[in-house]
Motif scaffolding. Structure first.
Motif, PDB file in Angstrom:
ATOM      1  N   GLY A 173      34.145  32.326  46.194  1.00 29.30           N
ATOM      2  CA  GLY A 173      34.292  31.729  47.513  1.00 29.30           C
ATOM      3  C   GLY A 173      35.722  31.580  47.980  1.00 29.30           C
ATOM      4  O   GLY A 173      36.008  30.729  48.830  1.00 29.30           O
ATOM      5  N   TRP A 174      36.639  32.412  47.482  1.00 31.14           N
ATOM      6  CA  TRP A 174      38.022  32.339  47.917  1.00 31.14           C
ATOM      7  C   TRP A 174      38.179  32.905  49.330  1.00 31.14           C
ATOM      8  O   TRP A 174      37.335  33.659  49.813  1.00 31.14           O
ATOM      9  CB  TRP A 174      38.927  33.139  46.984  1.00 31.14           C
ATOM     10  N   SER A 175      39.304  32.561  49.971  1.00 31.72           N
ATOM     11  CA  SER A 175      39.602  33.130  51.281  1.00 31.72           C
ATOM     12  C   SER A 175      39.804  34.634  51.134  1.00 31.72           C
ATOM     13  O   SER A 175      40.135  35.141  50.058  1.00 31.72           O
ATOM     14  CB  SER A 175      40.862  32.489  51.862  1.00 31.72           C
ATOM     15  N   LEU A 176      39.647  35.356  52.237  1.00 30.68           N
ATOM     16  CA  LEU A 176      39.791  36.807  52.189  1.00 30.68           C
ATOM     17  C   LEU A 176      41.213  37.202  51.784  1.00 30.68           C
ATOM     18  O   LEU A 176      41.409  38.134  50.986  1.00 30.68           O
ATOM     19  CB  LEU A 176      39.449  37.421  53.547  1.00 30.68           C
ATOM     20  N   GLU A 177      42.209  36.509  52.308  1.00 27.62           N
ATOM     21  CA  GLU A 177      43.596  36.838  51.952  1.00 27.62           C
ATOM     22  C   GLU A 177      43.840  36.660  50.462  1.00 27.62           C
ATOM     23  O   GLU A 177      44.475  37.496  49.813  1.00 27.62           O
ATOM     24  CB  GLU A 177      44.566  35.975  52.755  1.00 27.62           C
ATOM     25  N   ASN A 178      43.316  35.568  49.880  1.00 27.93           N
ATOM     26  CA  ASN A 178      43.492  35.343  48.447  1.00 27.93           C
ATOM     27  C   ASN A 178      42.723  36.368  47.622  1.00 27.93           C
ATOM     28  O   ASN A 178      43.183  36.801  46.555  1.00 27.93           O
ATOM     29  CB  ASN A 178      43.051  33.934  48.072  1.00 27.93           C
ATOM     30  N   ARG A 179      41.561  36.780  48.116  1.00 30.81           N
ATOM     31  CA  ARG A 179      40.801  37.808  47.404  1.00 30.81           C
ATOM     32  C   ARG A 179      41.577  39.116  47.341  1.00 30.81           C
ATOM     33  O   ARG A 179      41.652  39.767  46.292  1.00 30.81           O
ATOM     34  CB  ARG A 179      39.445  38.047  48.090  1.00 30.81           C
ATOM     35  N   LEU A 180      42.153  39.513  48.473  1.00 31.78           N
ATOM     36  CA  LEU A 180      42.924  40.749  48.507  1.00 31.78           C
ATOM     37  C   LEU A 180      44.178  40.640  47.639  1.00 31.78           C
ATOM     38  O   LEU A 180      44.537  41.578  46.924  1.00 31.78           O
ATOM     39  CB  LEU A 180      43.323  41.094  49.934  1.00 31.78           C
ATOM     40  N   ALA A 181      44.846  39.490  47.715  1.00 29.82           N
ATOM     41  CA  ALA A 181      46.057  39.307  46.917  1.00 29.82           C
ATOM     42  C   ALA A 181      45.737  39.374  45.426  1.00 29.82           C
ATOM     43  O   ALA A 181      46.455  40.024  44.650  1.00 29.82           O
ATOM     44  CB  ALA A 181      46.715  37.968  47.265  1.00 29.82           C
ATOM     45  N   PHE A 182      44.677  38.716  45.018  1.00 28.53           N
ATOM     46  CA  PHE A 182      44.296  38.713  43.603  1.00 28.53           C
ATOM     47  C   PHE A 182      43.924  40.116  43.138  1.00 28.53           C
ATOM     48  O   PHE A 182      44.355  40.566  42.069  1.00 28.53           O
ATOM     49  CB  PHE A 182      43.117  37.761  43.396  1.00 28.53           C
ATOM     50  N   SER A 183      43.128  40.833  43.925  1.00 28.20           N
ATOM     51  CA  SER A 183      42.703  42.179  43.555  1.00 28.20           C
ATOM     52  C   SER A 183      43.899  43.121  43.465  1.00 28.20           C
ATOM     53  O   SER A 183      43.986  43.963  42.560  1.00 28.20           O
ATOM     54  CB  SER A 183      41.689  42.715  44.576  1.00 28.20           C
ATOM     55  N   THR A 184      44.833  42.973  44.405  1.00 27.08           N
ATOM     56  CA  THR A 184      46.033  43.801  44.408  1.00 27.08           C
ATOM     57  C   THR A 184      46.894  43.511  43.186  1.00 27.08           C
ATOM     58  O   THR A 184      47.463  44.423  42.576  1.00 27.08           O
ATOM     59  CB  THR A 184      46.833  43.558  45.698  1.00 27.08           C
ATOM     60  N   LEU A 185      46.973  42.248  42.797  1.00 32.88           N
ATOM     61  CA  LEU A 185      47.706  41.884  41.581  1.00 32.88           C
ATOM     62  C   LEU A 185      47.072  42.515  40.350  1.00 32.88           C
ATOM     63  O   LEU A 185      47.779  43.078  39.499  1.00 32.88           O
ATOM     64  CB  LEU A 185      47.746  40.356  41.431  1.00 32.88           C
ATOM     65  N   CYS A 186      45.757  42.416  40.244  1.00 25.80           N
ATOM     66  CA  CYS A 186      45.076  42.995  39.086  1.00 25.80           C
ATOM     67  C   CYS A 186      45.359  44.494  38.976  1.00 25.80           C
ATOM     68  O   CYS A 186      45.624  45.016  37.886  1.00 25.80           O
ATOM     69  CB  CYS A 186      43.574  42.752  39.179  1.00 25.80           C
ATOM     70  N   SER A 187      45.327  45.194  40.105  1.00 24.08           N
ATOM     71  CA  SER A 187      45.634  46.625  40.099  1.00 24.08           C
ATOM     72  C   SER A 187      47.078  46.876  39.692  1.00 24.08           C
ATOM     73  O   SER A 187      47.376  47.808  38.939  1.00 24.08           O
ATOM     74  CB  SER A 187      45.387  47.232  41.481  1.00 24.08           C
ATOM     75  N   ALA A 188      47.994  46.049  40.207  1.00 28.25           N
ATOM     76  CA  ALA A 188      49.410  46.229  39.885  1.00 28.25           C
ATOM     77  C   ALA A 188      49.676  46.032  38.401  1.00 28.25           C
ATOM     78  O   ALA A 188      50.486  46.753  37.801  1.00 28.25           O
ATOM     79  CB  ALA A 188      50.259  45.254  40.704  1.00 28.25           C
ATOM     80  N   LEU A 189      49.004  45.077  37.796  1.00 29.84           N
ATOM     81  CA  LEU A 189      49.153  44.880  36.354  1.00 29.84           C
ATOM     82  C   LEU A 189      48.587  46.066  35.584  1.00 29.84           C
ATOM     83  O   LEU A 189      49.123  46.475  34.553  1.00 29.84           O
ATOM     84  CB  LEU A 189      48.452  43.590  35.921  1.00 29.84           C
TER      85      LEU A 189
END
Length: 380
Positions: free
Chosen positions: A287-303
């Motif tokens: 249930g996170w905000s859309l911006e936080n969802r995108l930021a988290f997913s982008t971080l996971c990919s970057a790692l």
């Protein structure tokens, strides 16, 4: 169901209760044995032999997504065909025992050769050679009634048509049990880019193509225009755009967001899309905000792209906590680092509850030790 390891952080702990879904994520696909060679001085050419400094092996294909989801604390179940050879033994053992992925809907088949992919990483790019055979049974035949799950992740190019009045697919059955359908699609090597694929989106809750795929299917010229076209067809439309980051529209919440990619040395993009998808599922179910969802997913990919080797590279919550603590406590006051701290400040509410020994990357290998050397994180 496979028991979760003691040190797994559960991002959905607050939502669990009696009578809930058995799994958070259920998926189907082909599991490959991936053999990854790194550190080549030159590209192999005809009639030559090139030695590699590094080598690792791990389950690949749909296993990349299953492992990425499990390492992020989602209770994950995978249905796939496995052979009766040593390759299958290794993949099955790694998935079920090391990565805690449930294989209750998977099956072993006598005299069926496990699919294998050899990947050679050189000069920031990769080349692959693959051998495999179709599954002896279709997904719906193998799965039957799927386990009750919060979400299913599907490749629209690898499943039977959804919503048929003649025969319900396993995805249709899962949706009747309130599972959210997160869909992706692979590159169309025929160049047709049939809009019939997009017709399937009326039976999906989310769609996560990359920019090239999104523009080709929607006949648009920019990632933004492709996103708008897709948002007319599916509640949650997400377009990943490589170094440009990701953009999305969530009609269920009325949100629209765009998040830039992180500046990292990308060594191997294998499985980065799977890691992004797993992160988006975590954030959506939580249930996170859309911006936080995108930021988290982008971080996971970057790692992930800073490491070699598909599922070998998928981060766990321990890796995410390490990254955030290093960034938050850094003395770096450049505009970029300050921007990252603002963008990822929401992690401060999550990371303190991550166990000290939380899941981190594991080096799966068919040999005694992996020779694929991890690289240190970079935020600049």
């Amino acid at each position: 169901m496979t028991d979760m390891p003691d040190m797994t952080y559960d991002p959905l702990a607050g939502q669990r209760g009696p009578g809930g879904a058995e799994f958070d994520v259920f998926l189907w696909g082909t599991v490959f044995l991936d053999i990854i060679f790194t550190g080549l001085a030159d590209k192999p050419t005809g009639g030559t032999e090139v030695w590699a400094d590094g080598m690792g092996s791990s389950p690949g294909g749909t296993a990349n997504l299953a492992i990425a989801a499990s390492r992020l604390g989602l209770r994950t179940s995978l249905a796939a065909a496995f052979g009766d050879d040593d390759y299958a033994d290794f993949c099955w053992r790694t998935l079920s025992e090391q990565e805690h992925v449930d294989l209750g809907r998977s099956r072993r088949f006598d005299n069926w050769h496990s699919p294998v992919t050899m990947s050679v990483a050189h000069g920031g790019d990769r080349s692959m050679v693959t051998h495999g055979h179709p599954s002896p049974l279709s997904a719906t035949e193998m799965i039957g009634q799927p386990p009750r799950s919060r979400a299913v992740i599907v490749d629209l190019g690898d499943i039977e048509p959804l919503g048929s009045t003649d025969r319900a697919t396993w995805v249709d059955l899962a949706r009747k049990e309130d599972a959210k359908v997160f869909a992706d699609v692979g590159w169309d090597g025929t160049g047709v880019w049939s809009t019939g694929v997009l017709d399937q989106l009326q039976h999906c809750d989310a769609f996560l193509p990359n920019a090239g795929e999104a523009m080709a299917y929607t006949r648009t010229e920019t990632a933004q225009d492709a996103l708008y076209a897709l948002a007319d067809r599916v509640p949650l439309a997400v377009v990943t755009n490589g170094a440009e980051g990701a953009l999305a529209i969530d009609a269920t919440t009325g949100e629209e967001a765009r998040v830039p990619a992180l500046r990292v040395p990308a060594l191997d993009p294998t499985g980065a899309g799977d890691v992004f998808g797993a992160g988006l599922v975590v954030g959506t179910l939580a249930g996170w905000s859309l911006e936080n969802r995108l930021a988290f997913s982008t971080l996971c990919s970057a790692l992930a792209v800073q490491q070699f080797g598909g599922s070998l590279a998928a981060p766990g919550w321990g890796d995410i906590a390490d990254w955030w603590h290093d960034l938050r406590d850094s003395n770096d006051q450049t505009s970029y680092s300050r921007s990252l701290r603002r963008r990822y400040a929401f992690l401060d509410e999550i990371v303190p509850t991550v166990p000290v020994g939380a899941v981190r990357r594991a080096a799966a290998t068919i040999a005694r030790n992996a020779d694929v050397t991890p690289n240190s994180w970079s935020t600049s």
